[in-house]
Motif scaffolding. Sequence first.
Motif: not given
Ligand code: EPU
Length: 428
Positions: A24-25, A95, A123-124, A168-172, A313, A335-336, A339, A380
Amino acid sequence: MMNEVFEIEGGQKLGGEIEVRGSKNGALAILAATLLTSEPCVIKNVPLVSDVLAMLEILKGYGAEVEWLDERTVKIQAKDLKIEPSDLKLTRKIRASILVAGPVLARRGELKIGKPGGCQIGVRGLDAHFEGFGDLGVTAEKAEENSREVYYLTAPKNFQPATVVLKEFSVTATENLMTLLAGLEGRGEIHLAALEPHIQELGEFLKKMGAEVSGLGTHTLKIAGRKNLKGAEHTIWPDYIEAGTFFSLAASTKSNLKVKNVPVEYLEMVFRNLKKMGVSYRIGEQEAVISGADSNLSGAKIQTLPYPGFPTDLQAPFSVLGTQAQGTTLIFDTLFEGRFRYSEELNQMGANITICDPHRLLISGPTLLYGTNVKSADLRAGATLIIAALTASGKSTLSGAGEIDRGYERIEERLQKIGASIKRVVAE
Ligand code: EPU
């Protein structure tokens, strides 16, 4: 919207084979990246989940033509890319809609987008995205239109690649910066990049489009982008989170299950945690056989971390394993902070779970679970409650089936094939 529920009769052993669908992602990031070119892109093995279908609607909203070539193959062509969507509401569904920002900024230098929606799991904010764009001189303005939050992003006159340091290591955010740099002429870098499998997959796709990407699988990405990227073809990799969900399903229900199409190379920490919890399994080539019937489950500490750590996840799906294990399981989601809402539902089913703080959960096991009426708070959590309901004795009604459809394709049909008693019904 129709309120669909799953009716589940638990307590039966499952068996046979189940196949993992496309990620999915990964699909969300790659579909958004197709906006980088005016040429057609063909994406295969697309998972038919509602988040991905919503992304296709968003792409159309920004002017892309979308055509299904077969059940899971979609052709996308964004000849005339718009800077604002036909309907700002579209982006509220998921999102990941923010992922169009990178490609649209690269091609058009400005963008209007509605505030993205998505799972309520903590908090995202979008700070990581906006601060990252800011390193390239992009300004973000927030406004309100028809009581909805809207963002205007504007690139500077002399828009050039540079080094971006993420907060931070933010995925998106990593994905958004990758597509942006790939679509700008010249060299840029992303430091503190996340390195989840779908980021590596996106990097491979951008290379096929003509960008140079190095450092994939590390926290420093170097990207040499081009203004005229080409159309590309790509087959979406299998979903490592779905694979992990099925592992927990097999082990929690004490079933022997062969999971096929497993990206084993991306599941090291997941296998390690299965082992710690006493789950017997065998890894084959792109498959794993989970021997839940022969496992002797014991509690363990499960700590989530950015990849290659244990994925956040999967902490919820693994909590059901904790309820069946001897001793205490500590789940530490670093991370979250929102959850764990599924734990109240699991307690209603007979689990013994205490939320210590927003990041830590203690599970005492083993406990017998029994069927009841539960509701999934997010994607999840929904998968978790399906696993719990199939582990429990008796009947459960799980409302919020739509949450599960966001990320697991036709889950009830696939589970029926491995012997699960689950059906989807429209609630009155
Ligand atoms: N965070 C930290 N430390 C870090 C990195 C992140 O505390 O070094 C925290 C952030 O502050 C935040 C959370 O972790 O609260 C998630 O951060 P991120 O920005 O990485 O999340 P995202 O990019 O919004 C993607 C996935 C999520 C998955 C997260 C974490 C997509 C579309 N979404 O979200 O997927 O949980 O990465 O791996 O790729 C899901 O599939 O159910 C889902 C929610």
